[in-house]
Design an enzyme around this catalytic site. Structure first.
Site, PDB file in Angstrom:
ATOM      1  N   PRO A 277       0.813  -1.211   0.000  1.00 25.92           N
ATOM      2  CA  PRO A 277       0.000   0.000   0.000  1.00 25.92           C
ATOM      3  C   PRO A 277       0.850   1.267   0.000  1.00 25.92           C
ATOM      4  CG  PRO A 277       0.127  -0.887   2.212  1.00 25.92           C
ATOM      5  CD  PRO A 277       0.870  -1.848   1.329  1.00 25.92           C
ATOM      6  N   GLY A 278       0.439   2.248  -0.751  1.00 32.41           N
ATOM      7  CA  GLY A 278       1.130   3.534  -0.752  1.00 32.41           C
ATOM      8  C   GLY A 278       0.124   4.639  -0.482  1.00 32.41           C
ATOM      9  N   ARG A 315      -0.041  15.957 -10.224  1.00 31.48           N
ATOM     10  CA  ARG A 315      -1.193  15.090 -10.476  1.00 31.48           C
ATOM     11  C   ARG A 315      -2.349  15.767 -11.209  1.00 31.48           C
ATOM     12  NH1 ARG A 315      -3.940  12.526  -7.393  1.00 31.48           N
ATOM     13  NH2 ARG A 315      -3.726  10.479  -8.334  1.00 31.48           N
ATOM     14  N   CYS A 358       5.425  28.778 -16.877  1.00 32.61           N
ATOM     15  CA  CYS A 358       5.099  29.216 -18.227  1.00 32.61           C
ATOM     16  C   CYS A 358       4.547  28.049 -19.021  1.00 32.61           C
ATOM     17  CB  CYS A 358       6.339  29.799 -18.895  1.00 32.61           C
ATOM     18  SG  CYS A 358       6.954  31.164 -17.929  1.00 32.61           S
TER      19      CYS A 358
END
Ligand code: LLP
Length: 429
Positions: A277-278, A315, A358
């Protein structure tokens, strides 16, 4: 769910007002809650207790030494995918005998390092890799244990970038090739091939894909036993969800209720279970604090331009991932009732929360209803503990941010903010 809560309109991590952290160390800053990390880990451990699994925390999701140390002290093994992660996890004091090492492209140097440290299990992803591993184990005189990573060809119904267990994936080998793989390598003199590994993708918000893949893995284990290759370890990988929105993910007990009954009698007969698990441990244990530098209108849109962007948290732009964003200090009438895509409260304003880079794709949150923002406001980007700092970059030559760990009413810096000299320290003009 976690230890980030509003009290009289101020966001607290455990008993520390995050505003105080920002004042002390500046922004952008990742803030982690030690209590949340610990409670997520222990909930998983308790839920899966009937299987007594080895929980190998997935280092890639949040790899700060202080975080690894804390989890190792709770009894976590480590899921590592590179020499760097092996180095880090050892530096944090974790026991390499409880490491599992996956990755499609392990280099000779990385394999040698892993052998030197005596890591617990190599999760092998191809025939060529197995042959190389065996050669290096022979050369160095360090025998080791391995599991074969298979693709159960199950659809985890998650983002295409994080779907891993399907047939056309670059990871592991097809299920149908597994028996032939054991015939070829199952009696290798240097590497004991005794395990099956899978990781179907992440985040997986339902239990069904796990059920399907465990059933397939057990059928394979039976086929292998009949062929004379006893398997003693089943590593189910990671992928359990996190609450990017309130109550989005099944609880640890719900995943366990689905998976444990399938495996109980196997465990009684000697099968060892590993989980990796993370995100489910770290995502909601961390927020990203960022300051609004400017607010401006462009066309009919309002932009809040922050000091964190896709360089700090990739993300949203990379996976279109939703992260709840809200000011850290608000009028009590504007405390969000839950974390959700749509918040309905009076006086909110449609806002684009963007970074300083940018790049048009540099955003943290698009099209959000937020309290009106002003220069200097502090924003919290939630559920940023997993795949936040570990995927941060120095793009546009922004130094990497600070990381802070909160424990009760105290906090400490667990990674200093980088300086401009850090940016160029490895360069030679
Ligand atoms: N085990 C293996 C073999 C993995 O490849 C992964 C994640 C895990 C365990 C841990 O998965 P978790 O429990 O954290 O879901 N950067 C993406 C996620 C990539 C996951 C890569 N592998 C994101 O930000 O969503």
């Amino acid at each position: 769910m976690d230890d980030f809560r509003y009290l009289h309109g101020s966001l607290y991590c455990e008993s520390v007002a995050v505003q105080d952290i920002a004042r002390a160390v500046g922004t952008p800053t990742y803030v982690y809650s030690g209590a949340t990390l610990e409670s997520h880990f222990t909930k998983l451990r308790d839920a899966f207790a009937p299987l007594s699994p080895l929980l190998c925390y997935s280092v890639k999701c949040c790899s700060n030494l202080a975080i690894l140390k804390r989890l190792a002290q709770l009894g976590a093994g480590m899921d590592v995918v590179s020499g760097g992660e092996i180095f880090r996890a050892c530096a944090a004091g974790a026991d390499p005998r409880h490491f599992v090492y996956a990755g499609v492209g392990k280099s000779d140097a990385e394999i040698r390092l892993a052998l030197e440290h005596g890591i617990g299990l190599f999760n092998v992803e191809s025939e060529m890799e197995f042959e190389n591993l065996s050669r290096l184990a022979h050369e160095t005189g360090t025998p080791a244990r391995a599991a074969l990573r298979v693709n159960p060809d199950v659809d985890p119904k998650t983002h295409r970038h994080t779907t891993t267990g399907k047939r056309e994936s670059k990871f592991g080998v097809d299920l149908e090739r597994a028996v032939a793989f054991f015939h070829a390598y199952g009696r290798d003199p240097h590497i004991a091939l005794r395990g099956i590994h899978l990781h179907i993708g992440s985040p997986v918000y339902s239990t069904a894909p796990y059920l399907q893949s465990v059933v397939k893995a057990l059928a394979l284990i039976d086929d292998l036993a009949r062929a004379g290759f006893p398997v003693d370890t089943l590593d189910l990988g990671g992928g359990f969800g996190a609450d990017y929105e309130s109550d989005q993910t099944p609880l640890a007990t719900e995943y366990a209720n689905a998976i444990v009954p399938l495996l109980c009698d196997r465990v009684a007969r000697g099968l060892r279970i590993i989980l990796e698990p993370g995100r489910t441990i770290a995502a909601n244990a961390g927020i990203l604090l960022t300051k609004v530098e400017y607010v401006k209108r462009s066309g009919d849109r309002t932009f809040a331009i922050c000091d964190a962007g896709m360089n700090t948290l990739l993300r949203p732009s990379h996976y279109d991932a939703f992260h709840f964003v809200w000011p850290a200090e608000v009028d009590v009438s504007l405390v969000p009732p839950r974390r959700a895509r749509e918040i309905i409260l009076p006086g909110l304003q449609r806002t684009e929360v963007v970074g300083p880079l940018c790049e048009t794709g540099d955003f943290l949150a698009q099209d959000r209803m937020l309290p009106p923002l002003d220069r200097g406001d502090l924003l919290a980007v939630y559920s940023a503990g997993a795949y936040g700092m570990t995927m941060a970059s120095r793009y546009n030559s922004h130094p990497l941010p600070t990381e802070v760990l909160v424990e009760g009413s105290t906090f400490r810096v667990i990674r200093e903010r980088e300086s401009y000299s850090d940016l160029i320290q490895h360069e030679r003009a």
